[in-house]
Design an enzyme around this catalytic site. Structure first.
Site, PDB file in Angstrom:
ATOM      1  N   CYS A  94     -19.749 -10.951 -20.488  1.00 21.82           N
ATOM      2  CA  CYS A  94     -18.447 -10.908 -21.156  1.00 21.82           C
ATOM      3  C   CYS A  94     -17.311 -10.744 -20.152  1.00 21.82           C
ATOM      4  O   CYS A  94     -16.208 -11.237 -20.360  1.00 21.82           O
ATOM      5  CB  CYS A  94     -18.416  -9.796 -22.199  1.00 21.82           C
ATOM      6  SG  CYS A  94     -18.767  -8.145 -21.555  1.00 21.82           S
ATOM      7  N   CYS A 246       8.093   7.840  10.654  1.00 15.90           N
ATOM      8  CA  CYS A 246       7.580   9.007  11.372  1.00 15.90           C
ATOM      9  C   CYS A 246       8.376  10.256  10.977  1.00 15.90           C
ATOM     10  O   CYS A 246       9.619  10.238  10.969  1.00 15.90           O
ATOM     11  CB  CYS A 246       7.670   8.786  12.879  1.00 15.90           C
ATOM     12  SG  CYS A 246       7.121  10.200  13.871  1.00 15.90           S
ATOM     13  N   CYS A 249      10.231  11.627  14.627  1.00 14.51           N
ATOM     14  CA  CYS A 249      11.353  10.943  15.285  1.00 14.51           C
ATOM     15  C   CYS A 249      12.080   9.967  14.366  1.00 14.51           C
ATOM     16  O   CYS A 249      13.043   9.313  14.798  1.00 14.51           O
ATOM     17  CB  CYS A 249      10.859  10.205  16.525  1.00 14.51           C
ATOM     18  SG  CYS A 249       9.792   8.782  16.149  1.00 14.51           S
ATOM     19  N   CYS A 300       2.446   7.018  15.799  1.00 13.09           N
ATOM     20  CA  CYS A 300       3.812   6.508  15.949  1.00 13.09           C
ATOM     21  C   CYS A 300       3.950   5.830  17.316  1.00 13.09           C
ATOM     22  O   CYS A 300       3.679   6.448  18.358  1.00 13.09           O
ATOM     23  CB  CYS A 300       4.809   7.658  15.829  1.00 13.09           C
ATOM     24  SG  CYS A 300       6.522   7.183  16.180  1.00 13.09           S
ATOM     25  N   CYS A 303       6.593   7.925  19.465  1.00  7.34           N
ATOM     26  CA  CYS A 303       6.100   9.227  19.937  1.00  7.34           C
ATOM     27  C   CYS A 303       4.823   9.083  20.769  1.00  7.34           C
ATOM     28  O   CYS A 303       4.459   9.999  21.525  1.00  7.34           O
ATOM     29  CB  CYS A 303       5.809  10.145  18.745  1.00  7.34           C
ATOM     30  SG  CYS A 303       7.255  10.591  17.764  1.00  7.34           S
ATOM     31  N   HIS A 396     -17.416  -3.503 -23.172  1.00  9.41           N
ATOM     32  CA  HIS A 396     -17.322  -4.912 -23.534  1.00  9.41           C
ATOM     33  C   HIS A 396     -15.934  -5.430 -23.181  1.00  9.41           C
ATOM     34  O   HIS A 396     -14.935  -4.719 -23.338  1.00  9.41           O
ATOM     35  CB  HIS A 396     -17.591  -5.089 -25.029  1.00  9.41           C
ATOM     36  CG  HIS A 396     -17.584  -6.514 -25.487  1.00  9.41           C
ATOM     37  ND1 HIS A 396     -18.426  -7.474 -24.967  1.00  9.41           N
ATOM     38  CD2 HIS A 396     -16.811  -7.148 -26.425  1.00  9.41           C
ATOM     39  CE1 HIS A 396     -18.202  -8.633 -25.565  1.00  9.41           C
ATOM     40  NE2 HIS A 396     -17.218  -8.455 -26.445  1.00  9.41           N
TER      41      HIS A 396
END
Length: 536
Positions: A94, A246, A249, A300, A303, A396
């Site tokens: 089905c 981030c 920063c 990041c 960073c 179903h």
């Protein structure tokens, strides 16, 4: 079959060129549009690729007039079943029958398999596809559902067998998930009908200083089209913007990715409560900003270390056909299904009275800076619902579908097909929703090939055949000043403006001759690969 195929004379029957000894030859032999014999048309011969009227049509859309041709020449016969046909349950199938009914009532997809020379686009060399097996068996089934003599039921045994061969997880007769089936089936159709015969390496699009998001999104879409161009991309795929920020920063990383359907979570505060939820609330939950920390910290690039970050995914470009998956089935930390959410989701359903009550408007869910850069208003009308009744491990599936011929809603429950009232399409059992993008008649212009809508003042939009060389067919709208730093894209847009200018036929033909062939233009952009004749 109960109906004879009449091929539209104004569409490109075949755009796949083959190379023989280094020379280009049409796959079915060249033939002029106006002088082809009736036997030639039935044989599906390709048009003359150098014919100027044919090339002008390709600048707009290669699906021009396809919908009306299918309605008038293929579905008008009283001997056609016209889609009101049940599917035999072969044993816990089905889920498969429901998915097939929903896709069968996706008008532009069915038009493609009923009236287009789709077999010429089968990409047998794509190792990611099935060698055309899935596309062929699906196309044959669609033809049986719509064009066969007035049979009430079709037995999809061949489809089931070949689907299982292509995707082993569907080989047996265990109950499967509707969404998973559709994901595999649409992906299989895409790869089987991918107009790219050799996929080049494409670098991710990155933002440059003072550049608009739309320019980055457009570059990302162009890169995607270099590897993916099919009827599935044309109809079902849109674009999302994903932003990582981030927490240390505030550096942001932004990407634009394609999507084929939206998997929408239920609002956190309403999960398990059992009360009704508006579809718009689920979309809000999808786009809600989330925090990544602990094991999910993001590295990041500024960073140069792992940092907590926020992540947000938003709609950027919405497709002609929007497929929505409601995430009713929850999983635990191990990824094992643990519960089902039974809350009713309220979504707009056309009441058949010609008002706007049945419109799903996504404007508020698209970032403001992207709202003015949409080809059409992001408004949709429901045409199919995939339902699930039952619990986590049993149940179903059935489908509610809007029939294109008589505009009535039908309940497709395996072998049974019964008409229902419009309002019955709103159900607490909805699991997947299918919407057509529409526009009001006063804004629709005179574009060809539009699909008939369910009332007089709106119609569904044209389907644009996506091509690397024709950005005016893309979902993006960008100014040349915004892409000065992207010479390839800037040149492409500038050249394309000459092609898509609203001039008379002679003016268009002159522009075509001045710019040269599609292959010459795309080759200079590093787009064309051996055996591909754009726009593809």
């Amino acid at each position: 079959m109960g109906c004879n195929q009449a091929k539209p004379s104004s569409i490109a029957d075949n755009e796949r060129d083959h190379f023989d000894g280094g020379k280009r030859s049409s796959a079915s032999g060249g033939a002029k549009n106006d002088s082809r014999s009736a036997s030639g048309r039935r044989a599906g011969k390709a048009p003359n690729l150098g014919d100027k009227s044919y090339r002008r049509n390709r600048l707009q859309s290669t699906y021009i007039d396809l919908h009306e041709q299918v309605l008038q020449n293929r579905l008008a016969s009283p001997n056609c079943s016209q889609g009101r046909v049940g599917l035999v349950n072969l044993g816990n199938t089905c889920f498969m029958n429901t998915g097939l009914q929903c896709l069968s009532h996706t008008i532009p997809l069915t038009d493609y398999f009923l009236g287009y020379n789709w077999r010429s686009e089968i990409n047998k060399d794509n190792f990611q596809g099935t060698g055309g097996v899935v596309a062929s068996v699906f196309g044959d089934l669609v033809n049986n559902l719509w064009l066969d003599k007035k049979s009430n039921v079709v037995k999809p045994s061949d489809f089931k067998r070949k689907l299982g061969k292509a995707f082993p997880q569907f080989q047996g007769y265990d109950q499967q998930d509707l969404q998973e089936l559709l994901a595999f089936l649409l992906d299989g159709l895409h790869e089987d009908l991918n107009r790219v015969t050799k996929k080049p390496y494409v670098e991710a699009a990155e933002r440059k200083d003072r550049e608009t998001d739309e320019a980055v999104a457009m570059e990302a879409w162009m890169g995607y089209l270099k590897r993916n161009r099919s009827i599935v991309v044309d109809i079902f795929q849109g674009q999302l913007r994903s932003t990582l920020t981030c927490s240390e920063c505030s550096h942001q990383s932004m990407t634009f990715d394609p999507f084929m359907y939206l998997s929408l979570p239920f609002p956190t505060k309403k999960r398990g409560r059992g009360g009704p939820v508006r579809l718009e609330e689920c979309i809000e939950e999808f786009s809600k900003e989330e925090t990544l920390d602990g094991d999910e910290c993001w590295r990041c690039p500024k960073c140069k270390d792992f940092r907590a970050a926020t992540k947000r995914i938003e709609l950027w470009k919405v497709p002609p056909v929007l497929v929505v998956h409601l995430k009713r089935f929850q999983t635990n930390e191990m990824g094992v299904p643990s519960s089902k959410i039974n809350s009713e989701v309220i979504y707009p359903v056309d009441d058949g009275r010609g008002n706007d009550n049945g419109i799903l408007d996504l404007t508020d869910f698209i970032p403001k800076e992207a709202q003015e850069n949409q080809r059409e208003a992001p408004e949709y009308k429901l045409y199919a619902v995939g339902n699930h009744m039952g619990g986590l491990y049993s149940g179903h599936y059935t489908a509610f579908v809007n029939n294109r011929v008589d505009n009535h809603w039908y309940h497709m429950n395996d072998e049974n097909c019964s008409q229902i009232a419009n309002e019955e399409a709103q159900t607490k059992n909805a699991y997947m929703l299918f919407f057509n993008k529409v526009q009001h008649e006063e804004n629709a212009g005179s574009s060809e090939g539009s699909l008939r809508a369910s009332d007089g003042d709106v119609k569904t939009i044209d389907i644009r055949r996506q091509s690397v060389s024709l950005p005016h067919l893309w979902p993006h709208v960008v100014q040349l000043d915004d892409i000065e730093g992207r010479p390839t894209l800037s040149r492409l847009v500038s050249d394309d403006a000459k092609w898509s200018e609203d001039t008379n036929s002679n003016g268009r033909a002159a522009a075509i001759e001045e710019l040269g062939s599609d292959e010459e233009r795309d080759s200079s952009l590093g787009v064309v690969n051996s055996g591909v004749h754009p726009p593809r």
